[in-house]
Design an enzyme around this catalytic site. Structure first.
Site, PDB file in Angstrom:
ATOM      1  N   TYR A 193       0.967  -1.471  -0.041  1.00  0.00           N
ATOM      2  CA  TYR A 193       0.186   0.096   0.045  1.00  0.00           C
ATOM      3  C   TYR A 193       0.788   1.094   0.054  1.00  0.00           C
ATOM      4  O   TYR A 193       0.518   2.045  -0.796  1.00  0.00           O
ATOM      5  CB  TYR A 193      -0.903   0.186   1.191  1.00  0.00           C
ATOM      6  CG  TYR A 193      -1.498   1.394   1.748  1.00  0.00           C
ATOM      7  CD1 TYR A 193      -2.540   2.065   1.144  1.00  0.00           C
ATOM      8  CD2 TYR A 193      -0.932   1.904   2.903  1.00  0.00           C
ATOM      9  CE1 TYR A 193      -2.775   3.121   1.565  1.00  0.00           C
ATOM     10  CE2 TYR A 193      -1.151   3.072   3.169  1.00  0.00           C
ATOM     11  CZ  TYR A 193      -2.321   3.743   2.643  1.00  0.00           C
ATOM     12  OH  TYR A 193      -2.813   5.098   2.989  1.00  0.00           O
TER      13      TYR A 193
ATOM     14  N   LYS B  66       1.475   4.143  -2.458  1.00  0.00           N
ATOM     15  CA  LYS B  66       1.164   5.830  -2.092  1.00  0.00           C
ATOM     16  C   LYS B  66       2.654   6.628  -2.335  1.00  0.00           C
ATOM     17  O   LYS B  66       2.365   7.825  -3.045  1.00  0.00           O
ATOM     18  CB  LYS B  66       1.112   5.969  -0.417  1.00  0.00           C
ATOM     19  CG  LYS B  66      -0.267   5.313  -0.156  1.00  0.00           C
ATOM     20  CD  LYS B  66      -1.523   6.090  -0.572  1.00  0.00           C
ATOM     21  CE  LYS B  66      -1.932   7.306  -0.014  1.00  0.00           C
ATOM     22  NZ  LYS B  66      -3.126   7.783  -0.441  1.00  0.00           N
TER      23      LYS B  66
END
Ligand SMILES: NC(=O)C1=CN([C@@H]2O[C@H](COP(=O)(O)OP(=O)(O)OC[C@H]3O[C@@H](n4cnc5c(N)ncnc54)[C@H](OP(=O)(O)O)[C@@H]3O)[C@@H](O)[C@H]2O)C=CC1
Ligand SMILES: CC(C)CCC[C@@H](C)[C@H]1CC[C@H]2C3=C(CC[C@]12C)[C@@]1(C)CCC(=O)C[C@@H]1CC3
Length: 345
Positions: free
Chosen positions: A144, A148
């Site tokens: 994740y 980002k």
């Protein structure tokens, strides 16, 4: 002949506006006289004056339809970090963000405010009063966060004041508040299953937890101060409560506020981290036959046992940011908002 709506500086679209942060952003923008549309994969609520455009942000056509007449876009959509679906993170956070940028350029949007994350510089080891110029993590704590990082790079590199296309990224950390679907529910679930008796490490590590209304305040200030000649163009800004707190004190305040016991027994950080890694390997091996979701992932153990707090001096200087709600008031309001999660005797 179809008439094109003229972009208005008060007309904005919140991509991800059905989510936890997005909904607060929508409410605050309305209060400040903006005309607001939401683009999201789901409709989370109804609010007078807000138009919902349902669709996937990877679909440029759907996005274009929602952007007509808007000059400002907030992009705060992402799959939840706990979903652990690499293909989905890549598709939404990287490919989808490229699509958002293209659609915004085609639709004549002038400003984009991205919700990034302070974790883009965190590698699982201590960060004390980190500034925005720390390098991006070479070994991010999970996939994740890896996406980002790429998302933030894409958005900041797209900033082009000469073409009138301005971008800025907000990096919040540990967002909490009423309606948060993540921090408090995960914590209470762990407490109910008897897993919150222990604290990891010596309990002195300092961390930022940021009340959701302060995060929203940072986003709106950034949007309003973003101009072709302003220092905000193409930059990232930490937005925190500016009150680092001991991780385990914060967890204990929430737990005790909801009627659960505070963690009491100490476990060595390294031991728990290695155990969490082994458990994670087991989860990966068993994945073809069963899907397990351990509470103590290596990422959560790292976040629970290290210092990670960030300076918001740049936001104070460039946009006049100051947190509006103190940590103490934020915790009180949060605890009061979860009567259904209180311990039943
Ligand atoms: N919560 C935190 O502590 C922190 C969050 N952030 C960032 O803040 C932002 C907001 O987080 P938060 O409010 O907690 O997250 P939420 O999951 O509550 O909100 C995200 C919203 O985006 C939607 N969404 C997901 N995928 C798509 C898609 N392909 N197209 C359109 N909409 C989509 C989600 O729908 P659905 O629910 O159906 O997936 C949800 O409504 C995120 O970018 C996150 O990375 C940064 C730092 C800390
Ligand atoms: C079981 C306990 C050891 C921990 C329970 C609390 C955690 C669920 C939260 C503590 C720090 C939080 C956090 C995030 C999610 C929820 C926590 C792990 C993020 C990963 C959310 C997305 C981000 O961009 C960074 C956040 C860092 C802090």
């Amino acid at each position: 002949m179809a008439t094109r709506i003229r972009p208005s500086s008060k007309r904005c679209v919140v991509i991800g506006g059905s989510g936890f942060l997005g909904r607060y952003l929508v409410e605050q923008l309305l209060d400040r006289g903006y005309s607001v549309s939401v683009f999201d994969i789901r409709q989370g609520y109804e609010l007078p004056g807000v138009t919902f455009h349902l669709g996937d942000l990877c679909d440029k056509g759907a996005l274009l339809a929602s952007l007509e007449g808007a000059s400002l876009v907030f992009h705060c959509a992402s799959p939840a970090p706990s979903c652990d679906d690499h293909a989905l993170f890549h598709r939404v956070n990287i490919d989808g963000t490229r699509t958002v940028l293209q659609a915004c350029q085609e639709a004549g949007v002038q400003k984009i405010v991205l919700t990034s994350s302070a974790s883009v510089v965190y590698e699982g080891t201590d960060i004390k009063n980190g500034m925005e110029d720390l390098p991006y993590a070479k070994k991010p704590i999970d996939y994740y966060t890896e996406t980002k990082i790429q998302q933030e790079r894409l958005v900041l590199e797209a900033c082009d004041p000469e073409k009138g296309f301005l971008t800025v990224a907000i990096r919040p950390h540990g967002i909490f508040g009423p309606r948060d679907p993540q921090l408090v529910p995960i914590l209470v679930d762990a407490a109910r299953r008897g897993k919150m008796k222990f604290l990891i490490g010596d309990g002195t590590n300092l961390v930022d937890f940021t009340f959701v209304e302060n995060v929203v305040h940072g986003h709106i200030l950034a949007a309003e101060r973003l101009r072709p000649d302003s220092p905000l163009c193409g930059k990232a800004y930490h937005i925190t409560n500016d009150e680092p707190v001991r991780f385990w004190d914060f967890m204990s305040q929430i737990l005790v506020g909801l009627g659960y016991d505070a963690p009491r027994y100490r476990l060595p950080y390294r031991l728990v981290y290695v155990l969490a890694l082994l458990l994670w390997l087991l989860v990966l091996l068993l994945r073809p036959v069963m899907k397990l979701r351990p509470t103590f992932t290596p990422m959560r153990v790292a976040l629970a046992g290290t210092h990670h707090y960030y300076s918001c001096a740049r936001a104070k200087q460039d946009m006049g940011y100051q947190p509006l709600v103190s940590l103490k008031d934020g915790v009180t309001r949060t605890v009061e908002s979860y009567p259904h999660l209180r311990r039943v005797a």
